[in-house]
Design a protein around this motif. Sequence first.
Motif, short mmCIF file in Angstrom:
data_model
loop_
_atom_site.label_atom_id
_atom_site.label_comp_id
_atom_site.label_asym_id
_atom_site.label_seq_id
_atom_site.Cartn_x
_atom_site.Cartn_y
_atom_site.Cartn_z
N GLU A 228 37.30 46.81 11.68
CA GLU A 228 37.11 47.97 11.72
C GLU A 228 37.52 49.22 10.82
O GLU A 228 38.76 48.77 11.73
CB GLU A 228 36.23 48.59 13.35
N THR A 229 36.23 50.16 10.15
CA THR A 229 37.42 51.01 9.72
C THR A 229 38.22 51.57 10.44
O THR A 229 39.75 52.45 10.13
CB THR A 229 36.16 51.94 8.69
N GLY A 230 37.98 52.25 11.57
CA GLY A 230 38.24 53.22 12.34
C GLY A 230 39.90 52.14 13.16
O GLY A 230 41.09 52.91 13.18
N ASP A 231 39.59 50.84 13.15
CA ASP A 231 40.83 50.24 13.67
C ASP A 231 42.16 50.70 12.94
O ASP A 231 43.15 50.32 12.60
CB ASP A 231 40.71 48.94 13.87
N ARG A 232 41.73 50.06 10.84
CA ARG A 232 42.47 49.35 10.56
C ARG A 232 43.07 50.83 10.20
O ARG A 232 44.60 51.68 9.60
CB ARG A 232 41.29 49.79 9.28
N GLU A 233 42.55 52.36 9.80
CA GLU A 233 43.01 53.77 9.50
C GLU A 233 44.54 53.84 10.82
O GLU A 233 45.55 54.77 10.14
CB GLU A 233 42.19 54.81 9.58
N GLU A 234 43.88 53.98 12.02
CA GLU A 234 44.70 53.94 12.64
C GLU A 234 45.68 53.42 12.76
O GLU A 234 47.21 54.03 13.01
CB GLU A 234 44.09 53.77 14.26
N LEU B 14 46.65 51.74 10.37
CA LEU B 14 47.50 52.29 9.03
C LEU B 14 48.69 53.26 8.76
O LEU B 14 49.23 53.70 7.92
CB LEU B 14 47.00 52.22 8.02
N ALA B 15 48.08 54.68 9.89
CA ALA B 15 48.50 55.28 9.54
C ALA B 15 49.95 55.62 10.85
O ALA B 15 50.83 56.41 10.34
CB ALA B 15 47.87 56.85 10.61
N ASP C 46 49.08 48.11 3.92
CA ASP C 46 47.76 48.20 2.60
C ASP C 46 46.93 47.03 3.67
O ASP C 46 47.07 45.57 4.93
CB ASP C 46 48.11 46.79 1.85
N GLY C 47 45.79 47.95 3.64
CA GLY C 47 44.51 47.62 4.91
C GLY C 47 43.57 45.97 4.45
O GLY C 47 43.16 46.44 2.85
N ALA D 162 39.78 44.10 5.34
CA ALA D 162 38.36 44.11 6.51
C ALA D 162 38.14 42.58 6.85
O ALA D 162 37.87 42.32 7.41
CB ALA D 162 37.31 44.69 5.56
#
Length: 384
Positions: free
Chosen positions: A10-16, A18-19, A29-30, A32
């Motif tokens: 999920e993009t939201g999990d990845r972005e959280e 990574l931040a 580096d993320g 999917a």
Amino acid sequence: MAEIGVLAAETGDREELLALLGELGHRADGAAGLKQAVESARESKPRAFLVVDGGGCDAEVLTRELVRSYPLLAVVVALKTRDASRAVALMRAGAFEVVAPPWTREDLKACVAKSLRFQGTALAPVRLAPRRRSAVWYVLAVGAFFAASLGVVSLRRAERLRRAEAARVDHWDLPVSHPAGLAFDGKDLWVVDWFSQSLYAHSRTDAKVRTLRHLTAETPVAAVFATEAVWTATADGTVIKRMNDAKLTPLERFLNAAPGAAGIAFDGLYLWTLDARAKILRKHLLDAFLTVVASYRAPGLKPVALVWDGAALWTLDAGDRLLRRHNLERPEEFLAAIPLPEYGDGIFLPTGLAWDGERFWSVAERRDGKGPARLYRHGSEGAR
């Protein structure tokens, strides 16, 4: 600063994640999917990999593949749901560490730092003496190095797994022998014991008895806390609405409302009862007669308990030891079946089921009827 890989569907999990890693000063580096993660690891050579379990990702499978491809890479798994059983399974699969939700900067910092210390030994070229050595010698030396490294990794993971399993407690023996039902009041678990005609409130932490309510006038077999009251079903099929007070004072009695009762649940609108003898689910209006508005065949071999988890109706089957999630539109159909390995040895037979908002609990009696009953805490897989 270190290179950290992140694998989350999920993009939201990845972005959280990574931040958070960026705030900790790491390059992240993320990815999917597994293929993208393996290619990323090949190119960027991360010191560790953070894998999210859930949201379309099975971290157990992903961890095995990453560890197989990169044996010296520390894989940290971030759970989306707190689950001790799942954490142990992931460590068995090769996870170096498991992070429970909610994901905080402090928890993530500690786990990543620990994984980086594990990966802290770097390989660097060293000038060798001019003496020539054969290719076979170099192959043997490299092989010995990797064998020793893998041995250390295996020993460390085995030790962490042993400690995790030793610390986990998922069942407790009870001071009763004949439980018939289980209920949750928002804080404690209530065991319904038909033999002593009592309800026992147990702590979810250590199963210690907090409160005892003795019902001298009837034999209770099931209970549910709903509509600011306590509803009990008795062996003769009577349903009793009670005040949620120290005496469980009766308010209304509904004779023969739940024949063969083995379970009772409330979905926010209707009261449901399970007739274990006839294998029927009944849907009741909360009117002056607990009118049955619909009846459905209960699937399974021997359904013995019923519960509402806030989103779906579930039954527990003592015959095939399965938890079944029912289609609320057509309750005779089930959408999921979860096996309960705790009952695989056949020593205990489940008799009651409860949901505490995070996981299922069940209560069981010994098959031979002798000795203490047992309270089980189950994982939360598939519950939502």
